[in-house]
Design a protein around this motif. Structure first.
Motif, PDB file in Angstrom:
ATOM      1  N   ARG A  39     -20.060 -35.405  -2.894  1.00 45.89           N
ATOM      2  CA  ARG A  39     -21.583 -36.024  -3.293  1.00 45.89           C
ATOM      3  C   ARG A  39     -21.999 -37.043  -2.542  1.00 45.89           C
ATOM      4  NH1 ARG A  39     -23.707 -34.105  -7.711  1.00 45.89           N
ATOM      5  NH2 ARG A  39     -21.689 -34.082  -8.791  1.00 45.89           N
ATOM      6  N   SER A  40     -22.121 -36.910  -1.159  1.00 42.31           N
ATOM      7  CA  SER A  40     -22.351 -38.001  -0.267  1.00 42.31           C
ATOM      8  C   SER A  40     -24.004 -38.321  -0.307  1.00 42.31           C
ATOM      9  CB  SER A  40     -22.121 -37.660   1.270  1.00 42.31           C
ATOM     10  OG  SER A  40     -22.672 -36.315   1.567  1.00 42.31           O
ATOM     11  N   THR A  41     -24.789 -37.427  -0.954  1.00 50.63           N
ATOM     12  CA  THR A  41     -26.234 -37.903  -1.033  1.00 50.63           C
ATOM     13  C   THR A  41     -26.313 -39.078  -1.843  1.00 50.63           C
ATOM     14  OG1 THR A  41     -26.242 -36.172  -2.878  1.00 50.63           O
ATOM     15  CG2 THR A  41     -27.071 -35.706  -0.710  1.00 50.63           C
ATOM     16  N   ALA A  42     -25.295 -39.328  -2.790  1.00 48.55           N
ATOM     17  CA  ALA A  42     -25.323 -40.692  -3.665  1.00 48.55           C
ATOM     18  C   ALA A  42     -25.294 -41.674  -2.872  1.00 48.55           C
ATOM     19  CB  ALA A  42     -24.009 -40.308  -4.691  1.00 48.55           C
ATOM     20  N   TYR A  43     -24.828 -41.967  -1.549  1.00 49.37           N
ATOM     21  CA  TYR A  43     -24.667 -43.060  -0.732  1.00 49.37           C
ATOM     22  C   TYR A  43     -25.513 -42.620   0.566  1.00 49.37           C
ATOM     23  CZ  TYR A  43     -21.011 -44.659  -3.780  1.00 49.37           C
ATOM     24  OH  TYR A  43     -20.431 -45.276  -4.836  1.00 49.37           O
ATOM     25  N   GLY A  44     -26.638 -42.133   0.458  1.00 48.80           N
ATOM     26  CA  GLY A  44     -27.679 -42.070   1.533  1.00 48.80           C
ATOM     27  C   GLY A  44     -27.690 -40.975   2.343  1.00 48.80           C
ATOM     28  N   ASP A  45     -26.636 -40.180   2.371  1.00 47.71           N
ATOM     29  CA  ASP A  45     -26.667 -38.817   3.244  1.00 47.71           C
ATOM     30  C   ASP A  45     -27.802 -38.008   2.862  1.00 47.71           C
ATOM     31  OD1 ASP A  45     -25.854 -37.198   5.269  1.00 47.71           O
ATOM     32  OD2 ASP A  45     -23.746 -36.854   4.303  1.00 47.71           O
ATOM     33  N   ASP A  46     -28.134 -36.905   3.891  1.00 53.05           N
ATOM     34  CA  ASP A  46     -29.023 -36.081   3.638  1.00 53.05           C
ATOM     35  C   ASP A  46     -28.822 -34.963   2.555  1.00 53.05           C
ATOM     36  OD1 ASP A  46     -30.688 -37.505   5.419  1.00 53.05           O
ATOM     37  OD2 ASP A  46     -29.646 -36.573   7.081  1.00 53.05           O
ATOM     38  N   THR A  47     -27.495 -34.595   2.842  1.00 50.63           N
ATOM     39  CA  THR A  47     -26.965 -33.357   1.878  1.00 50.63           C
ATOM     40  C   THR A  47     -25.676 -33.675   1.692  1.00 50.63           C
ATOM     41  OG1 THR A  47     -26.664 -31.020   1.983  1.00 50.63           O
ATOM     42  CG2 THR A  47     -26.158 -32.209   4.124  1.00 50.63           C
ATOM     43  N   ASP A  48     -25.187 -32.998   0.406  1.00 50.40           N
ATOM     44  CA  ASP A  48     -23.576 -33.099   0.289  1.00 50.40           C
ATOM     45  C   ASP A  48     -22.777 -32.286   1.331  1.00 50.40           C
ATOM     46  OD1 ASP A  48     -24.425 -34.622  -1.853  1.00 50.40           O
ATOM     47  OD2 ASP A  48     -24.174 -33.042  -3.254  1.00 50.40           O
ATOM     48  N   ARG A  49     -21.476 -32.929   1.312  1.00 54.60           N
ATOM     49  CA  ARG A  49     -20.759 -32.295   2.439  1.00 54.60           C
ATOM     50  C   ARG A  49     -19.301 -31.536   2.013  1.00 54.60           C
ATOM     51  NH1 ARG A  49     -23.811 -32.722   6.950  1.00 54.60           N
ATOM     52  NH2 ARG A  49     -24.978 -34.503   6.819  1.00 54.60           N
ATOM     53  N   PRO A  50     -19.206 -30.462   2.494  1.00 53.97           N
ATOM     54  CA  PRO A  50     -17.977 -29.723   2.029  1.00 53.97           C
ATOM     55  C   PRO A  50     -16.513 -30.724   2.440  1.00 53.97           C
ATOM     56  CG  PRO A  50     -18.955 -28.593   3.882  1.00 53.97           C
ATOM     57  CD  PRO A  50     -19.792 -29.590   3.023  1.00 53.97           C
ATOM     58  N   VAL A  51     -15.541 -30.554   1.554  1.00 54.58           N
ATOM     59  CA  VAL A  51     -14.198 -31.039   1.953  1.00 54.58           C
ATOM     60  C   VAL A  51     -13.315 -30.047   1.838  1.00 54.58           C
ATOM     61  CG1 VAL A  51     -15.022 -33.532   1.164  1.00 54.58           C
ATOM     62  CG2 VAL A  51     -13.852 -31.697  -0.426  1.00 54.58           C
ATOM     63  N   LYS A  52     -13.604 -28.937   1.285  1.00 54.59           N
ATOM     64  CA  LYS A  52     -12.628 -27.718   1.463  1.00 54.59           C
ATOM     65  C   LYS A  52     -13.197 -26.336   1.460  1.00 54.59           C
ATOM     66  CE  LYS A  52      -9.139 -27.951  -1.438  1.00 54.59           C
ATOM     67  NZ  LYS A  52      -8.056 -27.958  -2.612  1.00 54.59           N
ATOM     68  N   LYS A  53     -12.699 -25.573   2.208  1.00 57.12           N
ATOM     69  CA  LYS A  53     -13.445 -24.444   2.492  1.00 57.12           C
ATOM     70  C   LYS A  53     -13.173 -23.447   1.186  1.00 57.12           C
ATOM     71  CE  LYS A  53     -12.720 -24.680   7.432  1.00 57.12           C
ATOM     72  NZ  LYS A  53     -12.036 -24.399   8.594  1.00 57.12           N
ATOM     73  N   SER A  54     -14.094 -22.235   1.276  1.00 56.18           N
ATOM     74  CA  SER A  54     -13.813 -21.465   0.147  1.00 56.18           C
ATOM     75  C   SER A  54     -12.440 -20.790   0.080  1.00 56.18           C
ATOM     76  CB  SER A  54     -14.744 -20.532   0.360  1.00 56.18           C
ATOM     77  OG  SER A  54     -14.896 -19.613   1.537  1.00 56.18           O
ATOM     78  N   ASP A  55     -11.719 -20.667   1.340  1.00 58.56           N
ATOM     79  CA  ASP A  55     -10.438 -20.155   1.165  1.00 58.56           C
ATOM     80  C   ASP A  55      -9.464 -21.167   1.138  1.00 58.56           C
ATOM     81  OD1 ASP A  55     -10.382 -21.915   3.528  1.00 58.56           O
ATOM     82  OD2 ASP A  55      -9.940 -20.295   4.862  1.00 58.56           O
ATOM     83  N   GLY A  56      -9.838 -22.403   0.665  1.00 61.13           N
ATOM     84  CA  GLY A  56      -8.870 -23.376   0.123  1.00 61.13           C
ATOM     85  C   GLY A  56      -8.352 -24.369   1.248  1.00 61.13           C
ATOM     86  N   SER A  57      -8.581 -24.035   2.434  1.00 55.96           N
ATOM     87  CA  SER A  57      -8.347 -24.997   3.675  1.00 55.96           C
ATOM     88  C   SER A  57      -9.129 -26.172   3.776  1.00 55.96           C
ATOM     89  CB  SER A  57      -7.996 -24.391   4.722  1.00 55.96           C
ATOM     90  OG  SER A  57      -9.414 -23.758   5.206  1.00 55.96           O
ATOM     91  N   TRP A  58      -8.780 -27.399   4.341  1.00 59.13           N
ATOM     92  CA  TRP A  58      -9.546 -28.372   4.221  1.00 59.13           C
ATOM     93  C   TRP A  58     -10.568 -28.256   5.501  1.00 59.13           C
ATOM     94  CZ3 TRP A  58      -8.889 -31.121   0.345  1.00 59.13           C
ATOM     95  CH2 TRP A  58      -7.804 -31.184  -0.379  1.00 59.13           C
ATOM     96  N   THR A  59     -11.806 -29.047   5.333  1.00 56.17           N
ATOM     97  CA  THR A  59     -12.700 -28.953   6.495  1.00 56.17           C
ATOM     98  C   THR A  59     -12.318 -30.179   7.259  1.00 56.17           C
ATOM     99  OG1 THR A  59     -14.199 -30.575   5.319  1.00 56.17           O
ATOM    100  CG2 THR A  59     -14.640 -28.333   4.902  1.00 56.17           C
ATOM    101  N   TYR A  60     -12.825 -30.255   8.540  1.00 55.24           N
ATOM    102  CA  TYR A  60     -12.396 -31.431   9.346  1.00 55.24           C
ATOM    103  C   TYR A  60     -12.745 -32.638   8.700  1.00 55.24           C
ATOM    104  CZ  TYR A  60     -17.162 -32.368  10.751  1.00 55.24           C
ATOM    105  OH  TYR A  60     -18.528 -32.783  10.996  1.00 55.24           O
ATOM    106  N   PHE A  61     -13.642 -32.633   7.834  1.00 54.94           N
ATOM    107  CA  PHE A  61     -14.367 -34.075   7.199  1.00 54.94           C
ATOM    108  C   PHE A  61     -13.123 -34.354   6.346  1.00 54.94           C
ATOM    109  CE2 PHE A  61     -17.525 -35.746   4.258  1.00 54.94           C
ATOM    110  CZ  PHE A  61     -17.529 -37.278   4.906  1.00 54.94           C
ATOM    111  N   ALA A  62     -12.346 -33.657   5.457  1.00 53.67           N
ATOM    112  CA  ALA A  62     -11.461 -34.262   4.470  1.00 53.67           C
ATOM    113  C   ALA A  62     -10.371 -35.193   5.180  1.00 53.67           C
ATOM    114  CB  ALA A  62     -10.684 -32.912   3.885  1.00 53.67           C
ATOM    115  N   PRO A  63      -9.673 -34.686   6.433  1.00 54.83           N
ATOM    116  CA  PRO A  63      -8.658 -35.773   6.907  1.00 54.83           C
ATOM    117  C   PRO A  63      -9.394 -36.970   7.405  1.00 54.83           C
ATOM    118  CG  PRO A  63      -8.899 -33.754   8.311  1.00 54.83           C
ATOM    119  CD  PRO A  63      -9.669 -33.398   7.128  1.00 54.83           C
TER     120      PRO A  63
END
Length: 581
Positions: free
Chosen positions: A309-333
């Motif tokens: 929920r990055s919009t709670a800290y000024g971002d334009d949209t919330d950001r995915p940290v895990k894909k629908s297939d269960g793997s991490w997005t690049y943002f997670a690490p």
């Protein structure tokens, strides 16, 4: 000696006396009071806004406060006049002798002159370069490397405890591509034709890696399927690339304190721990993002994902940290990596990134703010592109790299000093043109030559004086009678040198090392101008056989200017030249 800080202290002392006398009310806050050079130099040496910012809380007219303050300051040691201007500014003029106080201060401190304690030992992590370990560093990395290293030097000079850090991006698919590319060069070393398919790295820099693989494994890898050799070759090739990158950084004079591996975050629970910290604050949830604005991609479809929920800290949209297939997005690490920095106790984080990372800024700032409970600020500095020219034409690509001009190409052509200084002649977020011919010109239009020549010219003056029997060590020059100075060019040079401590603090506070390069160019201009005046008027020459005391005073000023130039070049990682060839 910070002359601006000293005058500000005098202003605050004068305000305190006015409070004690009952002319101003008790309890006034002075946090917003400043003492700065006026926009128009004709208005004086310095201006203070004290009356303007204190008028409302004091319930007095700003000009009335300014008049009281002027009366307190006028005639004080080193202050020639204090005059009320406009709606309530106070313009202050210093006596010439006050400006020349910079000379003994610089001679006593040497290249530590201007060193500040403003950082108060705050721990700052400066992450820069962080190039993918898939090949030699290119010219875009040069600018980030120089900027990050100069910023680190500046912050250290200003009293911070700085850690230079390189984030090794060895956890993604690009290192598998590296491994397959290196394997083809291994096949080549075994006498087979390499199959450099589209998508692999074609540069010749992988030929030695293939040969090293052959030396270690013989031809045994040829008989094994990719699933068996991929991990080994990936690790081998990554280590080889990082060795090359370290060598390239050394060519530029950059030494990292920490190399942090992205791969170390996977399978160790560190990504999970960082996300758990966010989840504990209700910032991780399962949801579906809104469709992107504008024309939708043909393959777009709404899907459930794990989101921050990055919009709670000024971002334009919330950001995915895990894909629908269960793997991490690049943002997670990346979140986990910055959480690790916070856990290591840094008070401030600075990321130096390429211009193509503009979309990364808000999300990463949101993550750091959330993870640190707003305790640790993150400043992301984006470095714009560098355009290379030679002979007025765009510089061609490097055969060795395959697709780009390397850091080594640049440094081997013009040297590390020129490379570093030129990369700081523009603000980091402004495009920069790097012309191989122009940066080697010996003219006043070449900023690095202009500054280094000023330092070398000053040394030449001191050498000539020493050859004539004049003692030119700093101890001897510190005793010179500076009251003999006062020619306009001498005063201008002293004024500019006296600005140095203030320039350090301003540049450090704004994380802008280019300000140091700009300042050094201005100081060098004043020095060159003063020496030129001596060519036109013999009475203004630095060395006067008929006036030994005046000579010592002028030599002391020359040496003070040289000290400041040397100090500034040291911050930028550029060698102060004692002679130019």
């Amino acid at each position: 000696m910070d002359i601006f800080a000293d005058v500000k202290a005098r202003v605050l002392d004068a305000l305190g006396r006015l409070v004690d006398a009952g002319s101003l009310p008790q309890g006034l806050a002075y946090d917003a009071v400043t003492v700065e050079p006026p926009r128009d130099a004709a208005h004086g040496d310095m201006a203070t806004n004290a009356a303007m910012v204190l008028a409302r809380p004091a319930r007095m007219g700003p000009r009335d406060i300014a008049s009281l303050l002027a009366a307190e300051l006028s005639g004080a040691p080193g202050i020639a006049s204090a005059e009320v201007a406009g709606p309530g500014f106070l313009n202050i003029r210093l006596t010439p002798g006050r400006w020349f106080d910079v000379v003994p201060a610089a001679l006593a401190a040497g290249t530590d002159f201007g060193r500040s304690v403003m950082g108060a030992g705050r721990k700052v992590n400066v992450e820069f370069v962080s190039a993918n370990p898939t090949g030699p560093m290119h010219v875009g990395h040069v600018r980030g490397a120089v900027f990050g290293d100069a910023l680190s030097g500046l912050l250290g000079f200003a009293g911070h405890e700085v850690t230079r850090e390189y984030y090794i991006n060895d956890g993604g698919a690009q290192v598998d591509v590296l491994a397959r590319s290196a394997y083809e060069r291994y096949r080549e070393a075994c006498g087979l034709e390499p199959a450099i398919a589209e998508g692999l790295y074609p540069g010749d820099y992988l030929i030695p890696v293939g040969e090293a693989l052959k030396a270690r494994y013989g031809e045994s890898l040829l008989e094994r399927p990719e699933a068996e050799w991929l991990a080994e070759v990936r690790e081998f090739a990554t280590e080889a690339m990082m060795a090359m990158i370290r060598e390239d950084l050394a060519l530029l004079g950059v030494t990292m304190d920490v190399f942090f591996s992205e791969k170390s975050l996977y399978g160790t629970g560190r990504i999970e721990a960082a996300l758990a910290a966010l989840e504990a604050d209700g910032l991780i949830y399962e949801g579906t993002l809104e469709p992107p604005k504008g024309k939708l991609p043909e393959d777009w479809e709404p899907r459930q994902q794990t989101l921050f929920r990055s919009t709670a800290y000024g971002d334009d949209t919330d950001r995915p940290v895990k894909k629908s297939d269960g793997s991490w997005t690049y943002f997670a690490p990346d979140i986990a990596y910055h959480f690790d920095k916070i856990e290591r106790g840094f008070d401030e984080l600075i990321d130096v990134l390429g211009a193509d990372h503009g979309g990364y800024v808000k999300r990463m700032k949101a993550a750091v703010a959330a993870l640190s409970k707003n305790r640790v600020p993150l400043d992301v500095k984006l470095c714009q592109l560098v355009k290379l020219f030679k002979g007025g034409e765009p510089f061609k690509m490097s055969k060795r790299a395959g697709t780009f001009v390397t850091l080594r190409d640049v440094v081997e052509q013009v040297g590390p000093d020129v490379t570093r200084f030129v990369m700081l002649t523009r603000k980091n977020d402004a495009p920069l043109d790097f012309d191989f011919d122009k940066v080697l010109e010996q003219s006043k239009d070449n900023p690095v030559f202009y500054v280094q020549y000023a330092h070398a010219r000053a040394q030449s003056v001191l050498n000539r004086a020493a050859d004539g029997g004049v003692a030119v060590d700093d101890g001897a020059l510190a005793g010179a009678d500076l009251a003999l100075l006062g020619a306009p060019g001498e005063l201008e040079l002293a004024r500019k040198a006296a600005e140095w401590p203030r320039q350090v603090e301003i540049a450090a506070a704004h994380h802008e090392p280019h300000r140091i390069a700009f300042y050094l160019n201005e100081l060098s201009a004043d020095f060159h101008s003063l020496q030129h005046q001596g060519k036109l008027d013999p009475s203004l020459r630095f060395i006067r056989d008929d006036a030994p005391d005046l000579t010592r005073a002028r030599l002391a000023l020359v040496r003070a200017a040289q000290v400041v130039i040397s100090s500034g070049l040291g911050i930028l990682g550029v060698t102060p030249m004692k002679e130019m060839r």
